[in-house]
Design a protein around this motif. Structure first.
Motif, PDB file in Angstrom:
ATOM      1  N   MET A   1       0.674  -1.201  -0.070  1.00 52.91           N
ATOM      2  CA  MET A   1      -0.124   0.153   0.012  1.00 52.91           C
ATOM      3  C   MET A   1       0.890   1.136   0.297  1.00 52.91           C
ATOM      4  SD  MET A   1      -2.757   1.590   3.065  1.00 52.91           S
ATOM      5  CE  MET A   1      -4.259  -0.370   2.631  1.00 52.91           C
ATOM      6  N   HIS A   2       0.706   1.931  -1.202  1.00 55.65           N
ATOM      7  CA  HIS A   2       1.313   3.822  -0.731  1.00 55.65           C
ATOM      8  C   HIS A   2       1.159   3.751   0.464  1.00 55.65           C
ATOM      9  CE1 HIS A   2       2.648   7.798  -2.270  1.00 55.65           C
ATOM     10  NE2 HIS A   2       3.461   6.247  -2.937  1.00 55.65           N
ATOM     11  N   PRO A   3       2.136   4.614   1.694  1.00 52.20           N
ATOM     12  CA  PRO A   3       2.237   4.588   3.104  1.00 52.20           C
ATOM     13  C   PRO A   3       1.452   6.267   2.548  1.00 52.20           C
ATOM     14  CG  PRO A   3       4.504   4.893   1.987  1.00 52.20           C
ATOM     15  CD  PRO A   3       3.448   4.159   0.434  1.00 52.20           C
ATOM     16  N   SER A   4       0.803   7.200   1.440  1.00 57.87           N
ATOM     17  CA  SER A   4       0.230   7.809   1.791  1.00 57.87           C
ATOM     18  C   SER A   4      -1.233   7.672   1.804  1.00 57.87           C
ATOM     19  CB  SER A   4       0.194   8.895   0.677  1.00 57.87           C
ATOM     20  OG  SER A   4      -0.276   8.420  -1.186  1.00 57.87           O
ATOM     21  N   LEU A   5      -1.534   6.444   1.543  1.00 53.72           N
ATOM     22  CA  LEU A   5      -2.933   5.214   1.450  1.00 53.72           C
ATOM     23  C   LEU A   5      -3.000   5.651   3.068  1.00 53.72           C
ATOM     24  CD1 LEU A   5      -3.250   3.953  -1.524  1.00 53.72           C
ATOM     25  CD2 LEU A   5      -4.307   6.087  -1.218  1.00 53.72           C
ATOM     26  N   ALA A   6      -2.121   5.363   3.636  1.00 47.22           N
ATOM     27  CA  ALA A   6      -2.548   5.082   4.686  1.00 47.22           C
ATOM     28  C   ALA A   6      -2.491   5.502   5.739  1.00 47.22           C
ATOM     29  CB  ALA A   6      -1.139   4.260   5.596  1.00 47.22           C
ATOM     30  N   VAL A   7      -3.543   5.542   7.017  1.00 48.11           N
ATOM     31  CA  VAL A   7      -4.271   6.977   7.807  1.00 48.11           C
ATOM     32  C   VAL A   7      -4.332   6.173   9.267  1.00 48.11           C
ATOM     33  CG1 VAL A   7      -5.942   8.846   8.401  1.00 48.11           C
ATOM     34  CG2 VAL A   7      -5.467   7.565   5.938  1.00 48.11           C
ATOM     35  N   HIS A   8      -3.330   6.918  10.470  1.00 44.13           N
ATOM     36  CA  HIS A   8      -3.261   6.398  11.842  1.00 44.13           C
ATOM     37  C   HIS A   8      -5.006   6.829  12.542  1.00 44.13           C
ATOM     38  CE1 HIS A   8      -3.084   6.924  15.757  1.00 44.13           C
ATOM     39  NE2 HIS A   8      -1.622   6.402  15.481  1.00 44.13           N
ATOM     40  N   ALA A   9      -5.469   5.728  12.549  1.00 49.39           N
ATOM     41  CA  ALA A   9      -6.845   5.375  12.856  1.00 49.39           C
ATOM     42  C   ALA A   9      -7.079   6.726  13.888  1.00 49.39           C
ATOM     43  CB  ALA A   9      -6.617   4.268  14.160  1.00 49.39           C
ATOM     44  N   GLY A  10      -6.234   7.297  15.033  1.00 47.66           N
ATOM     45  CA  GLY A  10      -6.169   7.944  15.960  1.00 47.66           C
ATOM     46  C   GLY A  10      -7.147   9.952  14.981  1.00 47.66           C
ATOM     47  N   ASP A  11      -5.947   9.800  14.506  1.00 44.42           N
ATOM     48  CA  ASP A  11      -6.144  10.917  13.022  1.00 44.42           C
ATOM     49  C   ASP A  11      -7.513  10.675  12.304  1.00 44.42           C
ATOM     50  OD1 ASP A  11      -3.830  12.006  13.617  1.00 44.42           O
ATOM     51  OD2 ASP A  11      -2.723  11.148  11.732  1.00 44.42           O
ATOM     52  N   TRP A  12      -7.743   9.866  11.888  1.00 45.58           N
ATOM     53  CA  TRP A  12      -9.192   9.977  10.973  1.00 45.58           C
ATOM     54  C   TRP A  12     -10.373  10.302  12.349  1.00 45.58           C
ATOM     55  CZ3 TRP A  12     -13.393   6.992  11.657  1.00 45.58           C
ATOM     56  CH2 TRP A  12     -14.580   6.819  10.714  1.00 45.58           C
TER      57      TRP A  12
ATOM     58  N   LEU B   1      -3.896   3.063  18.541  1.00 46.67           N
ATOM     59  CA  LEU B   1      -5.425   2.228  18.645  1.00 46.67           C
ATOM     60  C   LEU B   1      -5.057   1.666  19.239  1.00 46.67           C
ATOM     61  CD1 LEU B   1      -8.846   3.111  18.893  1.00 46.67           C
ATOM     62  CD2 LEU B   1      -8.191   2.104  16.291  1.00 46.67           C
ATOM     63  N   SER B   2      -5.934   1.331  20.403  1.00 46.36           N
ATOM     64  CA  SER B   2      -5.583  -0.347  21.433  1.00 46.36           C
ATOM     65  C   SER B   2      -7.397  -0.476  20.969  1.00 46.36           C
ATOM     66  CB  SER B   2      -6.132  -0.175  22.742  1.00 46.36           C
ATOM     67  OG  SER B   2      -7.115   0.855  22.865  1.00 46.36           O
ATOM     68  N   ALA B   3      -7.496  -2.522  21.301  1.00 44.61           N
ATOM     69  CA  ALA B   3      -9.013  -2.430  21.011  1.00 44.61           C
ATOM     70  C   ALA B   3      -9.359  -2.190  21.964  1.00 44.61           C
ATOM     71  CB  ALA B   3      -9.136  -4.549  20.874  1.00 44.61           C
ATOM     72  N   ASP B   4      -9.834  -1.401  23.094  1.00 46.14           N
ATOM     73  CA  ASP B   4     -10.239  -1.054  24.247  1.00 46.14           C
ATOM     74  C   ASP B   4     -10.731   0.459  23.533  1.00 46.14           C
ATOM     75  OD1 ASP B   4     -10.590  -1.713  27.476  1.00 46.14           O
ATOM     76  OD2 ASP B   4     -10.327   0.556  26.879  1.00 46.14           O
TER      77      ASP B   4
ATOM     78  N   LEU C   1     -12.162   0.672  12.637  1.00 45.07           N
ATOM     79  CA  LEU C   1     -10.664   1.090  13.697  1.00 45.07           C
ATOM     80  C   LEU C   1      -9.590   0.439  13.136  1.00 45.07           C
ATOM     81  CD1 LEU C   1     -13.392   3.177  15.564  1.00 45.07           C
ATOM     82  CD2 LEU C   1     -12.202   3.661  13.706  1.00 45.07           C
ATOM     83  N   LEU C   2      -9.414  -1.154  13.538  1.00 50.78           N
ATOM     84  CA  LEU C   2      -8.146  -1.271  14.124  1.00 50.78           C
ATOM     85  C   LEU C   2      -7.903  -1.913  13.020  1.00 50.78           C
ATOM     86  CD1 LEU C   2      -9.323  -3.344  17.269  1.00 50.78           C
ATOM     87  CD2 LEU C   2      -7.274  -1.816  16.920  1.00 50.78           C
ATOM     88  N   ARG C   3      -8.235  -2.335  11.657  1.00 53.03           N
ATOM     89  CA  ARG C   3      -7.302  -2.582  10.902  1.00 53.03           C
ATOM     90  C   ARG C   3      -7.547  -1.348  10.251  1.00 53.03           C
ATOM     91  NH1 ARG C   3     -12.296  -6.183  10.180  1.00 53.03           N
ATOM     92  NH2 ARG C   3     -13.416  -4.551   8.977  1.00 53.03           N
ATOM     93  N   MET C   4      -7.393  -0.358  10.086  1.00 54.87           N
ATOM     94  CA  MET C   4      -7.339   0.842   9.876  1.00 54.87           C
ATOM     95  C   MET C   4      -5.359   0.786   9.964  1.00 54.87           C
ATOM     96  SD  MET C   4      -8.727   4.662  10.079  1.00 54.87           S
ATOM     97  CE  MET C   4     -10.253   4.386   9.490  1.00 54.87           C
ATOM     98  N   GLN C   5      -5.533   1.142  11.650  1.00 55.06           N
ATOM     99  CA  GLN C   5      -4.296   1.739  12.586  1.00 55.06           C
ATOM    100  C   GLN C   5      -3.750   0.357  12.058  1.00 55.06           C
ATOM    101  OE1 GLN C   5      -4.019   3.496  15.383  1.00 55.06           O
ATOM    102  NE2 GLN C   5      -1.462   2.719  14.824  1.00 55.06           N
ATOM    103  N   THR C   6      -3.781  -1.163  11.825  1.00 56.30           N
ATOM    104  CA  THR C   6      -2.961  -1.957  11.667  1.00 56.30           C
ATOM    105  C   THR C   6      -2.287  -1.323   9.743  1.00 56.30           C
ATOM    106  OG1 THR C   6      -4.312  -3.734  12.563  1.00 56.30           O
ATOM    107  CG2 THR C   6      -1.833  -4.767  10.928  1.00 56.30           C
ATOM    108  N   ALA C   7      -2.830  -1.495   9.389  1.00 56.44           N
ATOM    109  CA  ALA C   7      -2.819  -0.643   7.633  1.00 56.44           C
ATOM    110  C   ALA C   7      -1.666   0.466   7.871  1.00 56.44           C
ATOM    111  CB  ALA C   7      -3.892  -0.255   7.116  1.00 56.44           C
TER     112      ALA C   7
ATOM    113  N   LEU D   1       1.543  -0.874   9.532  1.00 57.64           N
ATOM    114  CA  LEU D   1       2.812  -1.855   8.201  1.00 57.64           C
ATOM    115  C   LEU D   1       2.738  -1.157   6.975  1.00 57.64           C
ATOM    116  CD1 LEU D   1       2.755  -4.520   7.006  1.00 57.64           C
ATOM    117  CD2 LEU D   1       0.673  -5.002   6.232  1.00 57.64           C
ATOM    118  N   ALA D   2       2.605   0.076   6.264  1.00 59.00           N
ATOM    119  CA  ALA D   2       2.899   0.941   5.901  1.00 59.00           C
ATOM    120  C   ALA D   2       3.744   1.755   6.180  1.00 59.00           C
ATOM    121  CB  ALA D   2       1.185   2.101   5.291  1.00 59.00           C
ATOM    122  N   GLN D   3       3.408   1.615   7.327  1.00 55.97           N
ATOM    123  CA  GLN D   3       5.367   1.910   8.430  1.00 55.97           C
ATOM    124  C   GLN D   3       6.114   1.151   8.120  1.00 55.97           C
ATOM    125  OE1 GLN D   3       5.397   6.239   9.263  1.00 55.97           O
ATOM    126  NE2 GLN D   3       3.350   5.827   8.330  1.00 55.97           N
ATOM    127  N   ALA D   4       5.926   0.768   8.413  1.00 56.06           N
ATOM    128  CA  ALA D   4       7.226  -0.780   8.331  1.00 56.06           C
ATOM    129  C   ALA D   4       8.080  -0.918   7.198  1.00 56.06           C
ATOM    130  CB  ALA D   4       6.919  -1.545   9.447  1.00 56.06           C
TER     131      ALA D   4
END
Length: 100
Positions: free
Chosen positions: A5-16, A53-56, A72-78, A81-84
């Motif tokens: 995934m292009h890094p620009s497409l991955a959004v931090h769940a908190g920002d969203w 973002l935690s599951a809780d 939300l958790l899928r968004m955070q994981t994506a 992963l993009a950062q890594a």
């Protein structure tokens, strides 16, 4: 080979959450933290993209706003992963060969 995934497409769940949920709701971070039963600092750190973002916390947002915790958790994981992937060339690991 994995699709990247292009890094620009991955959004931090908190920002969203901050721009799409919290700000439009017109609620302050302090008020929302009180409603969630968490510290203002913990919520602010998440919403500013400085904590994962935690599951809780995902469940808290689901209960308060109806946005699915799974999404939300899928968004955070994506995002993570993009950062890594952005620096995967620095991860020096060879393919594991099973011993005979």
């Amino acid at each position: 080979m994995a699709l990247k995934m292009h890094p620009s497409l991955a959004v931090h769940a908190g920002d969203w959450l901050k721009t799409e949920i919290v700000e439009p709701a017109g609620v302050s971070v302090t008020a929302l933290a009180g409603h969630f039963g968490v510290s203002r600092q913990a919520l602010s750190t998440l919403l500013n993209g400085n904590a994962s973002l935690s599951a809780d916390m995902a469940i808290r947002f689901e209960k308060a706003f109806g946005v699915k915790a799974d999404t939300l958790l899928r968004m955070q994981t994506a995002y993570e992963l993009a950062q890594a992937r952005a620096h995967e060339d620095k991860i020096k690991v060879k393919r594991f060969a099973k011993a005979a």
